[in-house]
Design an enzyme around this catalytic site. Structure first.
Site, short mmCIF file in Angstrom:
data_model
loop_
_atom_site.label_atom_id
_atom_site.label_comp_id
_atom_site.label_asym_id
_atom_site.label_seq_id
_atom_site.Cartn_x
_atom_site.Cartn_y
_atom_site.Cartn_z
N ASP A 284 0.73 -5.61 -13.03
CA ASP A 284 1.24 -6.25 -13.72
C ASP A 284 3.06 -6.05 -14.24
O ASP A 284 2.95 -6.48 -15.54
CB ASP A 284 0.64 -6.25 -14.87
CG ASP A 284 -1.13 -6.25 -14.57
OD1 ASP A 284 -1.52 -6.65 -13.71
OD2 ASP A 284 -1.62 -5.17 -15.42
N SER B 101 7.34 -7.10 -17.18
CA SER B 101 6.34 -7.02 -17.90
C SER B 101 5.56 -8.24 -17.52
O SER B 101 5.81 -9.09 -17.97
CB SER B 101 6.66 -6.26 -19.10
OG SER B 101 4.89 -5.78 -19.85
N ARG B 102 4.37 -8.52 -16.68
CA ARG B 102 3.43 -9.72 -16.97
C ARG B 102 2.39 -10.06 -18.30
O ARG B 102 2.39 -11.04 -18.64
CB ARG B 102 3.53 -10.35 -15.68
CG ARG B 102 4.04 -10.26 -14.44
CD ARG B 102 3.14 -10.56 -13.28
NE ARG B 102 4.31 -10.52 -11.99
CZ ARG B 102 4.26 -9.66 -11.37
NH1 ARG B 102 2.98 -8.64 -11.20
NH2 ARG B 102 5.50 -8.70 -10.38
N VAL B 103 1.77 -8.84 -18.77
CA VAL B 103 0.75 -8.72 -19.67
C VAL B 103 1.57 -8.43 -21.21
O VAL B 103 0.53 -8.03 -22.22
CB VAL B 103 -0.24 -8.58 -19.31
CG1 VAL B 103 -1.41 -9.48 -18.63
CG2 VAL B 103 -0.16 -7.07 -19.29
#
Ligand code: ATP
Ligand code: MG
Length: 504
Positions: free
Chosen positions: A338, A363-365
């Site tokens: 992620d 950071s995707r989440v």
């Protein structure tokens, strides 16, 4: 007893008899070498099944062909020879799990290798390979997992249950980022598992030393496979570490697992596959190289409240060659995780440590998991920094800079300096907020860049002793209200005016 019952009884007996016969089916080794064996005669063997050679040596069946089976040997491979008898157990490899493992260094089969007493677990074991939690069992990543590293927590925040890759060339501080994160979990109720894959025994020993010195071994398990271990042992290391971590996750606890590193894991799998005569593909890796990492990393999750709310956060590490993030294994793992923290040799050598390349890291989440105070102070940080880097390259060529450019450069330099952090010194989130607040408010204009690191240490101590309420309020409220920010500004001015001259 009526006839029906008698017939049923006979049927069960017959089934049991058949099962027994299947279990005792014996095969024979026809080839053995480099930890790989070929076996004939095991007709009912399943993929991934645990085999026993000569009744004691364990092996895993990996290639199921028409007339023979290819398997990898886990225990002492020297004792395996052609002609040896093999039986299938009908099970898959399991490892001991439980809190008794905390503070210990174990091999991938769960045996203690730290020279201390043997580990007495409750007897509970978990299979090293299990399916990942299904979608419905998962919850949202909404709680931060603080690394204690200011530039990561502010710009590339990680949430509990997230998988964040740490990627970079050799000697760029990858392991240090992971270890600092483990150190920062002290007193926060997060259990840590560190999986070493194919590393030097000396590095692992100094790591254990570092963790014990900082009181971090109490909540940490180290699963260790050294460069000396056979490829199969290195290959199963992350799966068994994951099984140990899963036990805590399913009990509703928070776990952090570090895989150091998956490039070596891929190499171990490649050598095994080549020995098993599987067809090589790109970079000589077998076709299922993606799957060995995806099924491992999918097991990291944040469980829903209904399922206990536990979490497993994974920090896999991948080593690149000359910054090539588009090589086979790096691209695979980037696409599975992620987000990634990209560490760069140039920055590291220029003294910007941790050497995080902010432009390539993401950071995707995690941002939804950041605390409000941090979101407030770090909102503009990434943009400012990338503008500064661009401007700095451009400014190298010109001497005649206007006042605005000069002030932007000065501010950028100061921000970069304030984000530097030595190893083994994780910082609490409230202190990070204070540092970022004074940096972003440009309160450090009049301090020369060279003195900033001394300023940082001195100032945080000063705030701790004279204004403890600032940290307390940020910690408790989770946000930065107007009053607190005024207090920070007042403290900064006071410190610069009255104290800093004396300590510098
Ligand atoms: P390898 O490729 O060998 O696994 P690595 O990328 O894991 O290396 P580390 O072992 O973490 O890198 O760090 C390499 C060296 O850099 C170590 O001596 C470490 O102390 C130093 N180092 C790492 N981070 C920092 C930092 N933030 N400040 C100062 N020194 C650092
Ligand atoms: Mg390392």
């Amino acid at each position: 007893m009526d006839t029906k019952q008698i017939v049923k009884g006979f049927e069960t007996q017959l089934q049991n008899y058949k099962k027994k016969n299947e279990q005792t089916e014996l095969g024979r080794i026809v080839f053995s070498g480099d930890g790989v064996v070929k076996i004939t005669g095991l007709k009912h063997c399943k993929y991934g099944e645990l085999l026993e050679i000569n009744g004691s040596i364990r092996a895993i069946a990996l290639n199921l062909e028409e007339h023979e089976i290819g398997a990898i040997v886990l225990d002492d491979e020297d004792k395996v020879a052609t002609g040896g008898l093999v039986s299938a157990t009908g099970d898959i490899v399991t490892v001991p799990v439980g809190p008794e493992l905390l503070g210990r260094v174990v091999d991938p089969l769960g045996n203690a290798i730290d020279g201390l007493a043997p580990i007495k677990t409750s007897g509970k074991r978990r299979p090293i390979e299990t399916p990942a939690p299904v979608i419905m069992d998962r919850g949202k990543v909404n709680e931060p997992l603080q690394t204690g590293i200011i530039c990561i927590d502010s710009m590339i925040p990680i949430g509990k249950g997230q998988r964040e890759l740490i990627i970079g060339d050799r000697q760029t501080g990858k392991t240090s980022v992971a270890i600092d994160t483990i150190l920062n979990q002290k007193g926060k109720g997060v259990i840590c598992v560190y999986v070493a894959i194919g590393q030097k025994a000396s590095s692992i020993s100094s790591l254990v030393h570092l963790l014990s010195e900082n009181g971090a071994m109490e909540y940490t398990i180290i699963v260790c496979s050294t460069a000396r271990d056979s490829a199969p042992i290195q290959y199963i290391a992350p799966y068994s570490g994951c099984a140990m971590a899963e036990e805590f996750m399913y009990q509703g606890k928070d776990v952090l697992i570090v895989y150091d590193d998956l490039s070596k894991h891929a190499v171990a799998y490649r050598s095994m596959s080549l020995l098993l005569k599987r067809p090589p593909g790109r970079e000589a890796y077998p076709g299922d190289i993606f799957y060995i990492h995806s099924r491992l990393l999918e097991r990291a999750a944040k469980l829903s409240e209904f399922h206990g709310g536990g979490s497993m956060t994974a920090l896999p590490i991948v080593e690149t060659q000359a910054g090539a993030i588009s090589a086979y294994v790096p691209t695979n793992v980037i696409s599975i995780t992620d987000g990634q923290i990209f560490l760069e040799t140039e920055l590291f050598n220029a003294g910007v440590r941790p050497a995080v390349n902010v432009g390539l890291s993401v950071s995707r989440v995690g941002s939804s998991a950041q605390i409000k105070a941090m979101r407030t102070v770090s909102g503009k940080l990434r943009l400012d920094l990338s503008q500064y880097r661009e401007l700095a390259i451009f400014a190298q060529f010109g001497t005649d800079l206007d006042a605005q450019t000069k002030s932007m450069l000065a501010q950028g330099e100061r921000t970069t300096e304030m984000l530097k952090q030595p190893v083994s010194s994780p910082m609490d989130v409230e202190k990070q907020v204070i540092i970022l607040y004074i940096t972003m408010k440009e309160l450090l204009k009049n301090i020369s860049v060279k003195k900033l690191s001394a300023f940082k240490v001195g100032f945080l101590e000063y705030v701790d002793t004279n204004f403890p309420q600032i940290c307390k309020k940020i910690r408790e409220n989770g946000n930065l209200d107007f009053e607190t920010s005024q207090e920070i500004e007042a403290a900064t001015t006071r410190f610069i005016d009255f104290y800093f001259d004396k300590v510098k």
